[in-house]
Design a protein around this motif. Structure first.
Motif, short mmCIF file in Angstrom:
data_model
loop_
_atom_site.label_atom_id
_atom_site.label_comp_id
_atom_site.label_asym_id
_atom_site.label_seq_id
_atom_site.Cartn_x
_atom_site.Cartn_y
_atom_site.Cartn_z
N SER B 44 -8.50 -7.82 -3.94
CA SER B 44 -8.12 -9.10 -4.55
C SER B 44 -9.25 -9.61 -5.45
O SER B 44 -9.02 -10.37 -6.38
CB SER B 44 -7.80 -10.14 -3.47
N VAL B 45 -10.46 -9.16 -5.17
CA VAL B 45 -11.62 -9.56 -5.98
C VAL B 45 -11.98 -8.46 -6.98
O VAL B 45 -12.41 -8.73 -8.10
CB VAL B 45 -12.82 -9.87 -5.07
N PRO B 47 -10.06 -5.80 -8.70
CA PRO B 47 -8.69 -5.31 -8.87
C PRO B 47 -8.61 -3.84 -9.28
O PRO B 47 -7.55 -3.23 -9.17
CB PRO B 47 -8.15 -6.21 -9.98
N ARG B 50 -7.32 -1.49 -6.48
CA ARG B 50 -5.94 -1.52 -5.99
C ARG B 50 -5.42 -0.10 -5.79
O ARG B 50 -5.54 0.74 -6.69
CB ARG B 50 -5.03 -2.22 -6.99
N ARG D 264 1.22 1.09 -10.25
CA ARG D 264 0.96 0.05 -9.25
C ARG D 264 1.76 -1.21 -9.60
O ARG D 264 1.83 -1.58 -10.77
CB ARG D 264 -0.53 -0.29 -9.22
N ILE D 280 -8.99 -3.77 -17.13
CA ILE D 280 -9.59 -3.05 -15.99
C ILE D 280 -9.08 -1.62 -15.88
O ILE D 280 -9.38 -0.93 -14.91
CB ILE D 280 -9.33 -3.78 -14.65
#
Lengths: 341, 341, 341, 341
Positions: B44-45, B47, B50, D264, D280
Motif C-alpha cells: 500500500s506504501v 505500490p 503489488r 494486476r 511505477i
C-alpha cells in the motif's frame, strides 16, 4: 488608482494575484493577508517578486478598506467570513468554491457539507467576462470559476448554446501540481508526483458540476494529475447534433470569440502546435480552444488549455476587475507566454 | 536462506531494501518495521511490490531475531537504539549517518550534536565492498556511506591512493528529490521542487566529511537539488600531481575496478553518453565513473553517477550482505537500468 | 518608434526576440528573416505569438533598412555576412559568438576556425549594460555575450575588479535544452535529454573564454545539460584574497548592483529560495547572483542564474537597444517570472 | 538455450529487446541487426548494457539462422521483407504494425497504404498471452500489438467478452516520448516535447483499430503525448449494460486475471496509488488495470497503464517467446518497477 487587497496571499493563487496586481499600472496593492505570515516580506514566499515590491504580509485584523478584495481562501471558511469581507470592500472577487454553484443541493452533493450562506448565493455574478461582461460591469460580488471549469465552460458553452451538441459530455481533465496548493500533503511530494499520471478523481470532481450547470448537459469528468506545475488541459467529447459539420463548429467558435482578447481558436491541420497545449500558456491569460470531428461527424472532440493560476484563477479575476472598474480589459495581463518553455 | 529484517521500511531507502530483498533468491524477508504503519500491507506504501509480496508492516516490538538487520532509520535515533538492534540480529547493516564518521569531533561538527555511542564507533566496517571486501566478509557491523559520499569515495579514492592528485578537492554534487525522503517538507512539494536547481548546501554538507576522511584530502562540496527523483551525479575537481597524464588516470581506474561488478569506467571521446549520467542508472547498482583532464593536465575533472537509493543505499547494503554471507556478490542486483528512461 | 529587424527569427533566440519586440511599446518590428520559412506566419513556429502578430517570415533579400538589426545567426556565417548587415541598419546587435572574443588567437583556439573578419573585431562593444552602459549609449555595433558567459561575468567581475579573489576560478555550468537550439540533433530528443545530467563539455566550453577575458583570471569551466528547457545556473568557486570576509563580498555586490534593474543579490540565511535558481526566472530578464563563504573564508562559492533566452540572450539584447536608443532601460522587459513554475 | 536475433536493434524497442534477452537465462543472443551501425558495440547506443554484453551490431546480410527472430522494424518495410525473415528463423515475433490487423481494408484505412502481403495476414497469432496462450504455444508467427492497443485490449476485452458493456467506447490515451522512437523529428526535441500535453492524434490513431477489433465495439480514441519518456496510460469510458454494478466489474476482472503474472487489478478506495499509473511501471512487464463506476452505474471508467517498451512491446514479445518455447512465462521479466521513480 484601484485600491486592491488579497486574502490568502501566501498561497499559489494568492501569489499569482500579487504578481499581477503589483505589475498592474492602475492598481495600488494595499494588503496581502496571510493567517500565519504577518510581517514577513511577501517576496520571501513569492521569490519572483524580489525587487518588485517591499510589501509585507498582514494579518486579518489589519485588513483595511479597499476598492476590490480578492479572496484566495479555502471553501467553507470563505462563506463563513463573507459578511465581513463584503463589509470591507466595494467589490469582492471570490476565487474559492463557495459561490460557484447556485443550487445548495448541488453544492452539498459535491462539497459534502451544507452551504452556510444560502442567502448570498444568488448575489454573485459568475466571473467569466466572455459570457457575462455586461453584468460584470456593475457587479459588486463576483465568483470566479474553478480552473478546470473555466476551460470547460469556455470551450463547451458556445457549442451547447448554439445547439450543436446533444446528449452527455465526457471530460478528461489533466492538471499540474500547483492546483493542489502550497499546503499540499505528502502525495504531492516531488518524488511521488513527478512524472505521475494520477487519476485522482475518476468521477464527481467538483468542477464537473460547474460545467454541467453552464452547458445544461450531463457531464462526466475525470481528473488526472500530470507532470506539470502549471497548466490544465481538457479533452471533451460530445455527440454532435444532426447535420453539424466542421465548418459549423468553427463558425460557432469564431462568432463567439472573434473579439475576445483571451480566447484563441487553435485547430491546425498539421504541425506540432495543432491543438491547445498548456505548455506554452504558463503565465499568460489565454484559454486556447481547439476541436476535431470524428469521421462521420458523430462526435466532436474539444480540447481546451489554460494556465490554472492565471486564466484559471488570478488572471481571470483581474480581467473581471478590469471590466468592473472600466479599465482596458487586458491591462496588466499582456504577457504572451513562452516558447519553448 | 538468509533471514532479513528492515527497520524504517516505509521510507524510500526502506522500500528499496524491500524491493531488493523480496527479489533476492537467497533471502527470506521476515520483518518490515515501521513506527506508524503496523498491520498495513507493504504494497500500500510501495505500490511497485503489488503482486510480489503479501508482507505487512510490523511494529518495533514485533521485531524478530534475524540473520541480518538493515537500518534505514534517522540519525540520532539510530545510535540510541543500536544496542537493541545489535542484540536482535547476527549482522547489522546501518544506512543511517550515525556510524559513518569514526571521529566524534567530526561527527559533532557536521551533525551539530554529540555522538551518543562513541564506544561503538570503531566497531563498524565501512560498507564499500570495492575498498573493504575482505573485512566485510566477517563484519557483523557495517555502516553504509551516504549516497553522495559513495559516489565521491568510489571516484576519488583510487586517484588519492595512487598519489595522482595533490591539494584540495572540490565537489559539485547534484541530487534527485528522493534523497529528501518520504517525509520531506513543503520545500519538496512538486510545485516547488520540479525543475529546480536548488543549492541547498553551499558548504558543509555531511557527506563532505566522509569523502574527506576516505581520500585524506580537504574537500569542499556543494550540493544542489536537480530535477530527478532518483540519481546523484558528482563533478569533482582536483589538481593533478606533476607528470600525471590521461593515461595514468585511466590506468589507475582500470587497475582499481577491472574486476568490480558494479563500477564502470565511462569516459568516451564522443557521443551523447560520454560521461556518467544517473538518468540510465535508475534501479541499477552501478556506480559509473568518468574523468577528463584540462589541457596541460593541471587538473582532473572526475564525474561519478549512481542511483542514490541503490548503489547509494539499499543496493550497496545488499551487496555488503552478499559479501558477508558468502553469496555471489551480484545476486539480486542484476537489473541493468533502462535506456531511454 | 524604433524600426527593428531580426535575422535568424525561426530559432529559439530569434523567437524570444520576436516576443520581446512585439510587446515593446516603442518598437515597430519590420522584418523577421528566416532562411527557409519565407511567407509563413511567425506564429506557426512560435505559437505563443498567436493573436499578437500577423507578421510572416521574410527571406534575406527582403531585409529592409532598419534602425536596429538583431542577429540570432550561427557563428562563422555571421562574420561572413557582417558587412551587409552593417550596411542595412544603423545599429547591429549581434547574438552570435563571432564578435565576443577580441583576440583572434583565442577565437581560433575555442572555435577551431580562424576569424574571418578580424578588422571588425575591435569595433564591437560588449553588450552588458551593467559594465558598459556609457559606451553602449553611442555604440552602433554591439556583441551580446553567451548565456553562460553573461551569468559568469555578472557574478564574477565585481569580485575580480575589487580584488577580492585571487587565483583560478572554476565554473560548473548547468544549462537547459533550449540552449541547443531549434535544430538540435538526436542527442536532444526528449527521450534522450529528459532527466539527463549530461556533461557535454568537461573542459574548454567557449563561454569559458569570455569569462576569463572579463575577469582576468584563469577559468576552468564544465558544462552540464540538466532537465530544464530554459535556464542557466552557474556554480563558481574562487579563492578569496587575504582578509576578505562575507561582509566584504556582500558590500562589493551591493555597490556594483544597487541601482541595476536586472541584477538581484539572492543569498538568504534559510528557506527554499536561498540562492539563485533559474526555475523562477523563465521569461524574465533578471540575473540573480548569490554567494557563500567556506568556513575560514578561504573560498567563495558564487551562484548565478538567468533565463538563457532572455538575460542570457534576447532580453539582454533588448536592454542594450533600450540603452542605445535612450528608452527607459526596462521598457518591454517588465515580466517578473513565475512562482511556482 | 534459445538462439535469438533482433532486427531493428538500434531503436528503442530493439534496445529493450536486447536488454531483456541479454538478461534472460535461457537465451543466447546471436544477432543484433542495424541497417547503419554494423560493427559498433551495442552498448555505444544502449549505454545501460555497458558491462553486460560485448555484442556488436550486424548488418542484414549477417543475419544467421536462429530459433526466434524479433522484428522491431518499420511498418511497410516489415511486410516486404517478411518472406526472408520467415526463412531465417523457426519462430518470428513481429513488433511492427504490419500484421496486427487481419482485415486488409482496415489496414489500408488506418495505414494509408495497401497491404502488400495479404496472404500472410491470417497466419499470425496475436501476441497476447492473456488471451491466446494456448495458440501461442505452437505459433511460429506472432504479431505483438501496439503499446496503446495492448493496454486497451487487456483492460476492455474482459468487460466486452462478458457482456458488461454496450455501445461505443472512448479512449483517451496518454503516451511518453519513447513511443516516437529513436529517429523522431524536431517535434520531439526536448525543448518542444518537455512538459507538453500534445494531442497528436485527435481521431483515427492506428491502435484504435486494434482495440475495436479485439472488443467488437466501436472505439473513439484520442492520443496525447505527455511528459514521460516511458509509459502509456489509457482512460477508457464505456456505457454499462443494465444491472451491471461494481461487484460485477470487479468479478469479471478477477476471473480473467487471477492467475496472470503480469496483469494486476489496481482500484483502491483511497491513497495516492489508487489507480494504474505508468510512473511505477518503467522497466516492468506489468499491465495494471483499474476501474470506477459513475454514480448510477451507467458508465464504467477503465484505467490501464504499462511501460510502452516492455508490456507494450519488448517484454510482451519475450513473454510470448517464453510461452512458445515452454519456458516459465515470467522468466527474464522479473523486474518489479521502482517506487519512487
Amino acid at each position: 488608482m484601484i485600491r486592491a487587497a488579497v486574502v490568502g496571499a501566501a498561497g499559489y493563487i494568492g501569489g499569482e494575484l500579487l504578481r499581477l496586481l503589483v505589475g498592474h499600472p492602475q492598481v495600488e496593492l494595499v494588503n496581502a493577508v496571510s493567517r500565519t505570515l504577518r510581517g514577513r516580506p511577501v517576496d520571501s514566499v513569492h521569490p519572483n517578486l524580489r525587487g518588485r515590491t517591499r510589501l509585507t504580509f498582514s494579518s486579518y485584523d489589519q485588513l483595511v478598506r479597499s476598492d476590490v478584495l480578492f479572496l484566495a481562501t479555502p471553501h467553507r471558511e470563505t462563506m463563513r467570513r463573507m459578511p465581513e469581507y463584503l463589509a470591507s470592500a466595494r467589490v469582492v472577487i471570490d476565487l474559492s468554491g463557495d459561490f460557484r454553484l447556485p443550487d445548495t443541493d448541488v453544492y452539498q452533493d459535491y462539497y459534502g457539507t451544507p452551504h452556510e450562506a444560502p442567502g448570498l448565493l444568488g448575489t454573485f455574478v459568475q466571473g467569466i467576462p466572455e459570457l457575462h461582461r455586461e453584468r460584470l460591469r456593475t457587479a459588486d460580488r463576483i465568483s470566479v470559476p474553478g480552473c478546470m471549469a473555466t476551460a470547460g465552460i469556455l470551450s463547451l458553452v458556445p457549442l451547447a448554446r448554439d445547439g450543436l451538441i446533444r446528449g452527455d459530455i465526457t471530460v478528461d481533465a489533466r492538471t499540474g501540481s500547483s492546483g493542489s496548493g502550497a499546503k499540499a500533503g505528502s502525495e504531492n511530494l516531488h518524488a511521488e508526483r513527478s512524472g505521475a499520471l494520477r487519476v485522482f478523481a475518476p468521477t464527481r470532481h467538483r468542477h464537473e458540476a460547474e460545467i454541467a450547470q453552464a452547458t445544461g448537459h450531463t457531464v462526466r469528468m475525470t481528473a488526472t494529475g500530470v507532470e506539470a506545475v502549471r497548466g490544465v488541459q481538457l479533452l471533451c467529447r460530445a455527440p454532435l447534433a444532426e447535420g453539424v459539420d466542421e465548418r459549423a463548429v468553427r463558425s460557432t467558435y469564431r462568432t463567439a470569440y472573434a473579439d475576445e482578447p483571451f480566447v484563441r481558436i487553435v485547430a491546425a491541420r498539421r504541425g506540432m502546435h495543432r491543438f491547445p497545449d498548456a505548455k506554452i500558456l504558463s503565465g499568460s491569460n489565454f484559454c486556447d480552444v481547439g476541436f476535431a470531428l470524428d469521421r462521420g461527424a458523430s462526435t466532436v472532440t474539444v480540447i481546451a488549455a489554460l494556465d490554472n493560476l492565471v486564466k484559471g484563477g488570478a488572471g481571470n479575476a483581474v480581467q473581471c476587475m478590469n471590466v468592473r472598474f472600466g479599465e482596458p480589459e487586458a491591462l496588466g495581463l499582456e504577457f504572451t507566454g513562452l516558447h519553448p518553455n
